[in-house]
Design a protein around this motif. Sequence first.
Motif, PDB file in Angstrom:
ATOM      1  N   VAL A  40      -6.814  -0.966  -4.506  1.00  0.00           N
ATOM      2  CA  VAL A  40      -5.758  -1.052  -3.487  1.00  0.00           C
ATOM      3  C   VAL A  40      -5.107   0.309  -3.302  1.00  0.00           C
ATOM      4  CG1 VAL A  40      -3.469  -2.038  -3.003  1.00  0.00           C
ATOM      5  CG2 VAL A  40      -5.331  -3.518  -3.775  1.00  0.00           C
ATOM      6  N   GLU A  41      -4.812   0.980  -4.399  1.00  0.00           N
ATOM      7  CA  GLU A  41      -4.196   2.309  -4.313  1.00  0.00           C
ATOM      8  C   GLU A  41      -5.102   3.293  -3.572  1.00  0.00           C
ATOM      9  OE1 GLU A  41      -2.936   5.707  -7.466  1.00  0.00           O
ATOM     10  OE2 GLU A  41      -2.216   3.677  -7.898  1.00  0.00           O
ATOM     11  N   ALA A  42      -6.389   3.302  -3.938  1.00  0.00           N
ATOM     12  CA  ALA A  42      -7.329   4.248  -3.316  1.00  0.00           C
ATOM     13  C   ALA A  42      -7.600   3.906  -1.850  1.00  0.00           C
ATOM     14  CB  ALA A  42      -8.641   4.262  -4.096  1.00  0.00           C
ATOM     15  N   ALA A  43      -7.782   2.621  -1.554  1.00  0.00           N
ATOM     16  CA  ALA A  43      -8.198   2.217  -0.210  1.00  0.00           C
ATOM     17  C   ALA A  43      -7.047   2.105   0.780  1.00  0.00           C
ATOM     18  CB  ALA A  43      -8.937   0.882  -0.273  1.00  0.00           C
ATOM     19  N   TYR A  44      -5.899   1.643   0.327  1.00  0.00           N
ATOM     20  CA  TYR A  44      -4.830   1.343   1.261  1.00  0.00           C
ATOM     21  C   TYR A  44      -3.639   2.296   1.206  1.00  0.00           C
ATOM     22  CZ  TYR A  44      -7.526  -2.925   1.609  1.00  0.00           C
ATOM     23  OH  TYR A  44      -8.544  -3.816   1.785  1.00  0.00           O
ATOM     24  N   LEU A  45      -3.455   2.967   0.072  1.00  0.00           N
ATOM     25  CA  LEU A  45      -2.314   3.863  -0.039  1.00  0.00           C
ATOM     26  C   LEU A  45      -2.698   5.330   0.128  1.00  0.00           C
ATOM     27  CD1 LEU A  45      -0.446   2.140  -3.014  1.00  0.00           C
ATOM     28  CD2 LEU A  45      -0.069   1.844  -0.566  1.00  0.00           C
TER      29      LEU A  45
END
Length: 172
Positions: A40-45
Amino acid sequence: MTKKELASRTLKWAKEKGILDKGNKCVQTLKLVEELDEFVEAAYLEFKEEAIVDAIGDCLVVMTSICYFIGEDISTIKPLDRYRSILGLLSDVSKGIIKDKNAEVIEAFALIIARFEGTAGILGYTIEYCWEEALKVIEKRTGTMSLTGDFIKDAPAGIITTDGDFKPMENE
């Protein structure tokens, strides 16, 4: 490599590291929480391509171990094309693990895999590529099994700077 070959290679690595003998589905589910958080951190943030590829691969490695513990084969799971939030899917996996409802775990995995296929595809990759790249990294990893059945990777020698960055120690 095919999903079947990647699953086999993943289980071989997990066996060699003691995960399949000393680990369990609950510890691996906690590991999946950590890996999905990285996704989530890599893909969305941050939208960092290399980190996205790594996170997808790492999640598939952990999901393979969970499937082993519940007597399923990850390579046979067909992606489902329907939306559910990552948090909701993680909740479904956790509830399925706790209640021994494998069908709920597999359905959540099918939705997660679909999300990974879409994300990897946007970047021009396949999930098989992501999975294989993760295996290339973890197969070189050393570490020990904790008393709770979690594989703890050896950390490289280094220091954390005041900025929060890791700085490896130089060989003397």
